[in-house]
Design a protein around this motif. Structure first.
Motif, PDB file in Angstrom:
ATOM      1  N   PRO A 140     -25.467 -14.999  -1.971  1.00  0.00           N
ATOM      2  CA  PRO A 140     -25.607 -16.513  -2.409  1.00  0.00           C
ATOM      3  C   PRO A 140     -24.353 -17.143  -2.290  1.00  0.00           C
ATOM      4  CG  PRO A 140     -26.475 -15.050  -4.078  1.00  0.00           C
ATOM      5  CD  PRO A 140     -26.102 -14.154  -3.057  1.00  0.00           C
ATOM      6  N   ILE A 141     -24.309 -18.351  -1.914  1.00  0.00           N
ATOM      7  CA  ILE A 141     -22.970 -19.156  -1.760  1.00  0.00           C
ATOM      8  C   ILE A 141     -22.258 -19.201  -3.156  1.00  0.00           C
ATOM      9  CG2 ILE A 141     -21.931 -21.328  -1.023  1.00  0.00           C
ATOM     10  CD1 ILE A 141     -24.040 -21.740   1.063  1.00  0.00           C
ATOM     11  N   ILE A 142     -20.878 -18.963  -3.031  1.00  0.00           N
ATOM     12  CA  ILE A 142     -20.118 -19.086  -4.198  1.00  0.00           C
ATOM     13  C   ILE A 142     -19.685 -20.392  -4.585  1.00  0.00           C
ATOM     14  CG2 ILE A 142     -18.115 -18.084  -5.287  1.00  0.00           C
ATOM     15  CD1 ILE A 142     -18.425 -15.627  -3.926  1.00  0.00           C
ATOM     16  N   ASP A 143     -19.086 -21.125  -3.363  1.00  0.00           N
ATOM     17  CA  ASP A 143     -18.515 -22.387  -3.722  1.00  0.00           C
ATOM     18  C   ASP A 143     -18.323 -23.140  -2.080  1.00  0.00           C
ATOM     19  OD1 ASP A 143     -16.463 -21.292  -2.543  1.00  0.00           O
ATOM     20  OD2 ASP A 143     -15.425 -21.067  -4.379  1.00  0.00           O
ATOM     21  N   PHE A 144     -18.073 -24.356  -2.091  1.00  0.00           N
ATOM     22  CA  PHE A 144     -17.792 -24.815  -0.698  1.00  0.00           C
ATOM     23  C   PHE A 144     -16.268 -25.369  -0.965  1.00  0.00           C
ATOM     24  CE2 PHE A 144     -22.177 -25.900  -1.314  1.00  0.00           C
ATOM     25  CZ  PHE A 144     -22.586 -25.311  -0.015  1.00  0.00           C
ATOM     26  N   THR A 145     -15.600 -25.663   0.245  1.00  0.00           N
ATOM     27  CA  THR A 145     -14.421 -26.115   0.178  1.00  0.00           C
ATOM     28  C   THR A 145     -13.984 -27.215   1.060  1.00  0.00           C
ATOM     29  OG1 THR A 145     -13.654 -23.791  -0.501  1.00  0.00           O
ATOM     30  CG2 THR A 145     -11.861 -25.164   0.566  1.00  0.00           C
ATOM     31  N   ALA A 146     -13.438 -28.012   0.849  1.00  0.00           N
ATOM     32  CA  ALA A 146     -13.093 -29.253   1.921  1.00  0.00           C
ATOM     33  C   ALA A 146     -11.534 -29.676   1.951  1.00  0.00           C
ATOM     34  CB  ALA A 146     -13.824 -30.497   1.614  1.00  0.00           C
ATOM     35  N   GLU A 147     -11.286 -30.056   3.163  1.00  0.00           N
ATOM     36  CA  GLU A 147      -9.708 -30.599   3.502  1.00  0.00           C
ATOM     37  C   GLU A 147      -9.801 -31.637   4.203  1.00  0.00           C
ATOM     38  OE1 GLU A 147      -7.491 -26.056   2.795  1.00  0.00           O
ATOM     39  OE2 GLU A 147      -7.972 -27.159   4.504  1.00  0.00           O
ATOM     40  N   TYR A 148      -8.676 -32.389   4.057  1.00  0.00           N
ATOM     41  CA  TYR A 148      -8.397 -33.498   5.036  1.00  0.00           C
ATOM     42  C   TYR A 148      -6.941 -33.763   5.491  1.00  0.00           C
ATOM     43  CZ  TYR A 148      -6.256 -36.512   1.401  1.00  0.00           C
ATOM     44  OH  TYR A 148      -5.115 -36.924   0.571  1.00  0.00           O
ATOM     45  N   ARG A 149      -6.661 -34.152   6.516  1.00  0.00           N
ATOM     46  CA  ARG A 149      -5.140 -34.648   7.089  1.00  0.00           C
ATOM     47  C   ARG A 149      -5.314 -35.861   7.968  1.00  0.00           C
ATOM     48  NH1 ARG A 149      -3.710 -29.465  10.941  1.00  0.00           N
ATOM     49  NH2 ARG A 149      -5.349 -30.231  12.918  1.00  0.00           N
ATOM     50  N   LEU A 150      -3.939 -36.445   7.996  1.00  0.00           N
ATOM     51  CA  LEU A 150      -3.857 -37.469   8.890  1.00  0.00           C
ATOM     52  C   LEU A 150      -3.943 -37.127  10.380  1.00  0.00           C
ATOM     53  CD1 LEU A 150      -3.182 -40.784   8.885  1.00  0.00           C
ATOM     54  CD2 LEU A 150      -0.839 -40.059   8.956  1.00  0.00           C
ATOM     55  N   LYS A 151      -4.727 -37.832  11.177  1.00  0.00           N
ATOM     56  CA  LYS A 151      -4.733 -37.419  12.654  1.00  0.00           C
ATOM     57  C   LYS A 151      -3.522 -37.962  13.414  1.00  0.00           C
ATOM     58  CE  LYS A 151      -7.415 -37.905  16.916  1.00  0.00           C
ATOM     59  NZ  LYS A 151      -8.305 -38.497  17.722  1.00  0.00           N
ATOM     60  N   THR A 152      -2.724 -36.959  14.042  1.00  0.00           N
ATOM     61  CA  THR A 152      -1.683 -37.472  14.719  1.00  0.00           C
ATOM     62  C   THR A 152      -1.745 -37.809  16.300  1.00  0.00           C
ATOM     63  OG1 THR A 152      -1.158 -35.052  15.136  1.00  0.00           O
ATOM     64  CG2 THR A 152      -0.045 -36.150  13.251  1.00  0.00           C
ATOM     65  N   GLY A 153      -1.009 -38.128  16.716  1.00  0.00           N
ATOM     66  CA  GLY A 153      -1.292 -38.603  18.353  1.00  0.00           C
ATOM     67  C   GLY A 153      -0.751 -37.458  19.101  1.00  0.00           C
ATOM     68  N   PRO A 154      -1.265 -37.525  20.486  1.00  0.00           N
ATOM     69  CA  PRO A 154      -0.937 -36.616  21.376  1.00  0.00           C
ATOM     70  C   PRO A 154       0.511 -36.120  21.505  1.00  0.00           C
ATOM     71  CG  PRO A 154      -1.236 -38.425  22.703  1.00  0.00           C
ATOM     72  CD  PRO A 154      -1.580 -38.799  21.037  1.00  0.00           C
ATOM     73  N   GLY A 155       1.022 -34.984  21.350  1.00  0.00           N
ATOM     74  CA  GLY A 155       2.532 -34.518  21.532  1.00  0.00           C
ATOM     75  C   GLY A 155       3.085 -34.415  20.022  1.00  0.00           C
ATOM     76  N   GLU A 156       2.457 -35.093  18.916  1.00  0.00           N
ATOM     77  CA  GLU A 156       3.097 -35.037  17.737  1.00  0.00           C
ATOM     78  C   GLU A 156       2.599 -33.928  17.150  1.00  0.00           C
ATOM     79  OE1 GLU A 156       2.141 -38.577  15.681  1.00  0.00           O
ATOM     80  OE2 GLU A 156       3.061 -39.736  16.974  1.00  0.00           O
ATOM     81  N   GLU A 157       3.300 -33.250  16.102  1.00  0.00           N
ATOM     82  CA  GLU A 157       3.023 -32.047  15.297  1.00  0.00           C
ATOM     83  C   GLU A 157       1.945 -32.539  14.357  1.00  0.00           C
ATOM     84  OE1 GLU A 157       5.470 -28.322  12.653  1.00  0.00           O
ATOM     85  OE2 GLU A 157       6.416 -30.246  13.584  1.00  0.00           O
ATOM     86  N   HIS A 168     -12.686 -25.817  -5.419  1.00  0.00           N
ATOM     87  CA  HIS A 168     -13.981 -25.085  -5.420  1.00  0.00           C
ATOM     88  C   HIS A 168     -15.341 -25.911  -6.090  1.00  0.00           C
ATOM     89  CE1 HIS A 168     -11.592 -21.407  -5.019  1.00  0.00           C
ATOM     90  NE2 HIS A 168     -10.810 -21.860  -6.097  1.00  0.00           N
ATOM     91  N   ILE A 169     -15.724 -26.232  -4.960  1.00  0.00           N
ATOM     92  CA  ILE A 169     -16.954 -27.524  -4.971  1.00  0.00           C
ATOM     93  C   ILE A 169     -18.088 -26.451  -5.492  1.00  0.00           C
ATOM     94  CG2 ILE A 169     -18.499 -29.029  -3.808  1.00  0.00           C
ATOM     95  CD1 ILE A 169     -16.013 -29.579  -1.901  1.00  0.00           C
ATOM     96  N   PRO A 170     -19.018 -26.797  -6.443  1.00  0.00           N
ATOM     97  CA  PRO A 170     -20.065 -26.037  -7.032  1.00  0.00           C
ATOM     98  C   PRO A 170     -21.127 -25.875  -5.669  1.00  0.00           C
ATOM     99  CG  PRO A 170     -19.614 -27.698  -8.345  1.00  0.00           C
ATOM    100  CD  PRO A 170     -18.759 -28.066  -7.368  1.00  0.00           C
ATOM    101  N   PRO A 171     -21.731 -24.574  -5.511  1.00  0.00           N
ATOM    102  CA  PRO A 171     -22.739 -24.473  -4.795  1.00  0.00           C
ATOM    103  C   PRO A 171     -23.842 -25.305  -4.705  1.00  0.00           C
ATOM    104  CG  PRO A 171     -22.939 -22.614  -6.481  1.00  0.00           C
ATOM    105  CD  PRO A 171     -21.866 -23.667  -6.696  1.00  0.00           C
ATOM    106  N   ASN A 172     -24.369 -26.100  -5.573  1.00  0.00           N
ATOM    107  CA  ASN A 172     -25.365 -26.967  -5.512  1.00  0.00           C
ATOM    108  C   ASN A 172     -25.126 -28.548  -5.071  1.00  0.00           C
ATOM    109  OD1 ASN A 172     -23.951 -27.378  -7.770  1.00  0.00           O
ATOM    110  ND2 ASN A 172     -25.792 -28.002  -9.048  1.00  0.00           N
ATOM    111  N   SER A 173     -23.587 -28.525  -4.801  1.00  0.00           N
ATOM    112  CA  SER A 173     -23.256 -29.847  -4.247  1.00  0.00           C
ATOM    113  C   SER A 173     -23.517 -30.092  -2.720  1.00  0.00           C
ATOM    114  CB  SER A 173     -21.849 -30.122  -4.506  1.00  0.00           C
ATOM    115  OG  SER A 173     -21.625 -30.012  -5.962  1.00  0.00           O
ATOM    116  N   ARG A 174     -23.952 -31.080  -2.125  1.00  0.00           N
ATOM    117  CA  ARG A 174     -23.876 -31.408  -1.002  1.00  0.00           C
ATOM    118  C   ARG A 174     -23.075 -32.849  -0.499  1.00  0.00           C
ATOM    119  NH1 ARG A 174     -25.331 -27.181  -1.532  1.00  0.00           N
ATOM    120  NH2 ARG A 174     -27.499 -26.268  -1.236  1.00  0.00           N
ATOM    121  N   GLN A 175     -22.105 -32.962  -1.048  1.00  0.00           N
ATOM    122  CA  GLN A 175     -21.222 -34.154  -0.577  1.00  0.00           C
ATOM    123  C   GLN A 175     -19.961 -33.966  -1.666  1.00  0.00           C
ATOM    124  OE1 GLN A 175     -23.024 -37.844  -1.419  1.00  0.00           O
ATOM    125  NE2 GLN A 175     -23.223 -37.682  -3.675  1.00  0.00           N
TER     126      GLN A 175
END
Length: 317
Positions: A140-157, A168-175
């Motif tokens: 069984p799925i325990i949880d979901f995890t989501a992350e985000y970040r700002l997209k950088t241009g080419p050559g940038e770190e 820890h997003i509940p296993p019954n979530s879909r968004q």
């Protein structure tokens, strides 16, 4: 004739039922990375060791041969099981190769597979991440995890990934919703599922937040009717504004000039008013009159004139 066919059919069904009844079916589950041993017959290893065993797998892959090993007692050993080892295995005896004795369905439990149909619905300062579950990996799925970040241009770190609350997003979530984003900006998002074997495959997507509603409304207001706009109207409007500013400037200069001239006129008026007072009142004293020189009594004060023209000389005691 009909009776003979019926007899043959009964004989065929009897033989098929006897052959089917001798086949044993098993379901076996194993965690990925572990070893697994499959037995052809529980009683065969003790009573018929001299008989050879042949194992067959449906959809066998060439790379699997290196991880397969047949033991002297006829057992099949799978070393370091991977997800490709899942499937149906069957074994037969050499002296009766046409009849399968054991069929085993092997299920390999793994971390959750990659989520399905992951997409982002962005707004101005927030975004909504949605996904579907393609499988659990056997646990069984325990949880979901989501992350985000700002997209950088080419050559940038690239920037560090920012966790999305809750971590820890509940296993019954879909968004999940992401807040505090910048309008008109590109972001990268990633999400994955986790079961007791660990983190599943990561799915990463990108999307662009929308423009600010206020900016769009303001630009739409300014650009309304720009296609039919006459430049001569614009020139006339600029001329009117510049003329108004010029008139205001001249008026300001005139007021400043009057304010500078007003004190001198007031001073002349005071001098004119001072002359009649001196004529009508000889005893009028003004601080601007000259002081008398010292007399024989060393008195340097001015004389005092009364209204009857009498002179009162100051005395020095």
């Amino acid at each position: 004739m009909i009776g003979h066919k019926i007899s043959l059919l009964i004989l065929f069904l009897t033989v098929w039922q006897e052959s089917v009844s001798t086949v044993q079916f098993f379901n076996v589950a194993v965690d990925i990375g572990q070893n697994l041993t499959l037995l052809c017959d529980a009683d065969w290893g003790r009573s018929r060791e001299s008989v050879g065993v042949m194992w067959v797998r449906e959809g066998r892959e060439d790379g699997q041969i290196k991880r397969l090993k047949v033991e002297p007692n006829g057992a099949l050993e799978l070393v370091n099981v991977s997800s490709e080892d899942a499937g149906n295995y069957s074994c037969t005896f050499d002296n009766d190769a046409e009849a399968a004795k054991t069929q085993i369905n092997v299920e390999v439990r793994t971390p959750p597979p990659a989520l399905h149909n992951v997409w982002v619905k962005p707004s101005t300062i927030l975004a909504n991440i949605l996904w579907e579950v393609a499988g659990t990996g056997g646990y069984p799925i325990i949880d979901f995890t989501a992350e985000y970040r700002l997209k950088t241009g080419p050559g940038e770190e690239p920037e560090d990934w920012m966790p999305i609350v809750p971590t820890h997003i509940p296993p019954n979530s879909r968004q999940i919703d992401v807040y505090h984003l910048l309008p008109n900006t590109t972001y990268s998002f990633r999400v994955w599922a986790t079961n007791q074997l660990g983190r599943g495959e990561i799915v990463e997507v990108e999307n662009h937040t929308q423009h600010s509603i206020e900016e769009l409304e303001l630009a739409r207001h300014f650009l309304a009717g720009v296609e039919t706009f006459d430049t001569r109207v614009w020139v006339a409007a600029v001329g009117i504004v510049m003329g108004t500013l010029m008139i205001l400037g001249l008026g300001t200069c005139y007021l400043l000039y009057r304010e500078c001239k007003a004190p001198s006129q007031l001073e002349e008026q005071e001098v004119i008013e001072l002359v009649p007072n001196i004529i009508l009142n000889p005893g009028f004293f003004d601080e601007r009159t000259e002081h008398m020189s010292d007399d024989e009594n060393c008195n340097h004060q001015t004389t005092t004139y009364l209204n009857n023209n009498c002179v009162v000389q100051p005395r020095r005691l």
